[in-house]
Design a protein around this motif. Sequence first.
Motif, PDB file in Angstrom:
ATOM      1  N   SER A  51       0.816  -1.215   0.000  1.00  0.00           N
ATOM      2  CA  SER A  51       0.000   0.000   0.000  1.00  0.00           C
ATOM      3  C   SER A  51       0.850   1.266   0.000  1.00  0.00           C
ATOM      4  N   GLU A  91      -7.956 -11.768  -1.717  1.00  0.00           N
ATOM      5  CA  GLU A  91      -7.286 -10.599  -1.132  1.00  0.00           C
ATOM      6  C   GLU A  91      -8.282  -9.725  -0.373  1.00  0.00           C
ATOM      7  N   THR A 120      -9.457 -11.358   2.978  1.00  0.00           N
ATOM      8  CA  THR A 120      -8.478 -11.810   3.992  1.00  0.00           C
ATOM      9  C   THR A 120      -7.430 -10.770   4.345  1.00  0.00           C
ATOM     10  N   LYS A 121      -7.353  -9.655   3.617  1.00  0.00           N
ATOM     11  CA  LYS A 121      -6.226  -8.724   3.782  1.00  0.00           C
ATOM     12  C   LYS A 121      -6.170  -8.083   5.168  1.00  0.00           C
ATOM     13  N   ASP A 122      -7.288  -7.972   5.840  1.00  0.00           N
ATOM     14  CA  ASP A 122      -7.294  -7.334   7.158  1.00  0.00           C
ATOM     15  C   ASP A 122      -7.115  -8.331   8.302  1.00  0.00           C
ATOM     16  N   ARG A 140      -2.733 -12.850   8.437  1.00  0.00           N
ATOM     17  CA  ARG A 140      -2.699 -13.778   7.311  1.00  0.00           C
ATOM     18  C   ARG A 140      -1.274 -14.100   6.863  1.00  0.00           C
ATOM     19  N   LEU A 190      -2.225 -10.363  -4.608  1.00  0.00           N
ATOM     20  CA  LEU A 190      -2.251 -10.307  -3.148  1.00  0.00           C
ATOM     21  C   LEU A 190      -1.247  -9.270  -2.673  1.00  0.00           C
ATOM     22  N   GLU A 215       1.859  -6.328   3.445  1.00  0.00           N
ATOM     23  CA  GLU A 215       2.225  -5.104   4.154  1.00  0.00           C
ATOM     24  C   GLU A 215       3.431  -5.287   5.072  1.00  0.00           C
TER      25      GLU A 215
END
Length: 584
Positions: free
Chosen positions: A251, A383, A386-388, A391, A408, A411
């Motif tokens: 990001s 993505e 599940t991104k938050d 994972r 995907l 971070e």
Amino acid sequence: MTRQMTGAKMVVQALRDQGVDTVFGYPGGAVLPIYDEIFQQNDIRHILVRHEQGAVHAAEGYARSTGKPGVALVTSGPGATNAVTGLTDALLDSIPIVVLSGQVPTFMIGTDGFQEADTVGITRPCTKHNWLVKDTNALPGILHQAFHVAKTGRPGPVLIDIPKDVQFASGTYAAPPKGSTYRYNPQVKGDMEEITELVAALETAKRPVFYTGGGVINSGPAASQLLRELVEATGAPITSTLMGLGAYPASGKNWLGMLGMHGLYEANMAMHDCDLMINIGARFDDRITGRIDAFSPNSKKAHIDIDPSSINKVIPVDIPIVGDVAHVLEDILKVWKARGRKTNREALSKWWAKIEEWKKVDCLSYKRSEGTIKPQYAMERLEALTKDRDRYITTEVGQHQMWAAQYLGFEAPNRWMTSGGLGTMGYGFPASIGVQMAHPDALVINVAGEASWLMNMQEMGTAVQFRLPVKQFILNNERLGMVRQWQELLHGERYSHSWSEALPDFVKLAEAFGAKGILCKDPADLDDAIMEMINHDGPVIFDCLVEKHENCFPMIPSGEPHNKMLLGDASTKDAIKEGGAVLV
């Protein structure tokens, strides 16, 4: 403090003293004394895999997700030879693992005894270092040294071959030495003259780019943090190899995405047109460089790597810096700040304007389908859902691996485990088991292709036995997808043995193992099915039926430079101004 004990007890005590909490292994006659000692203690968990290759890949997953050495225990002969693929995989991807193998008694070595193999000879080319222990008194020092070698400098796999009589015999055990008493101590501080030259180049560069690799992650959390600080401070764009994803956040405003054969258009074009390339912890492998004589042809090149043999091996560089990434980045920042934090702001602004033009190509766009799940869509939804979460992602090898890398976002470091250098089909499932053991409360998903997944499908028994809630997300196109793609594009559409006509029913297979199976073939049902997978508290095989003949783009054809990419969506044609890309 020294104590008398058997060689087998030394192994367990050394593991305990090295902070090991998990061992992945498979017993056999030549390691039964060690297994007997494991039975009599509760400090170290032993995970019974179903194949020795699975043990080593699980150790890799554990190591890659924790930064600590993974440990595998195998018997002699076929146990050791079955570990060779995992050892080679770890060597090419610089993963610190310690493999303990049993051996026939010393007096039988060379007699072609039952389950005898020249393990040290076989594994010499695929380990960082290996040892055959013939004296029980030498065993403790070798065990401690093995962990030091595995994790010091450029990390990698080591192997200790321990004859059965050495395990039975008694000797003197000593704890790990305090301080750095080992002869192997690679250089970690970079040359300050070279560092200053690099900073000077950064100050005047018109089109700089940071090219980062797995070495940033291997250097530890501080390296990733320092990298982020340097990118933010200088304002330069950053890209990464497959192995380096997560060192800089997806990001982040300076992120260009992955580069290389299936990298993003803007990342590859930036690498081709840059005037200063700063390689941090990558090794210029062929999936990245493409055609050597056309690789970043007009750039000044810097290379930061702890392994001196990697520098100038493939690409000649102007500024070679041997050292640990964290130490070197710390010194770069110090020098840059001391010299006034200068950059060529006007030129950088123009460089970013050019990059924004390349981004408009939208190289990951694809034609959607109402009746069929496109693999890209499956990755987009995985993505989004599940991104938050807490994972971790592992993958097998093939098209699905590249789609996972493209769609995907990562971070943080140590969240992405994949086989890069060796490209080992069958890696992802056992690796996900290792990751789940290290992070029992996390969501661990293995993105797989049906062909790769079948190579180590037996590890479903391990997942069920140890109640590991690993999720196997299979993009099932009933094809060897990447093989089929190359046959389509480069071999006249002659599809030689690139699909199987005898695939299992994955739902029934999951149920046969005592796990949950989910089948999804309609895009409208995909979100609900993914949530069902996530919310199930045990292992899951998710059979996602996807478009059979979808190709993975962008793609740099073999032998072509970075500005000659194949792009999949013809709608991008008008957005390309340079005429460099080839549209199919």
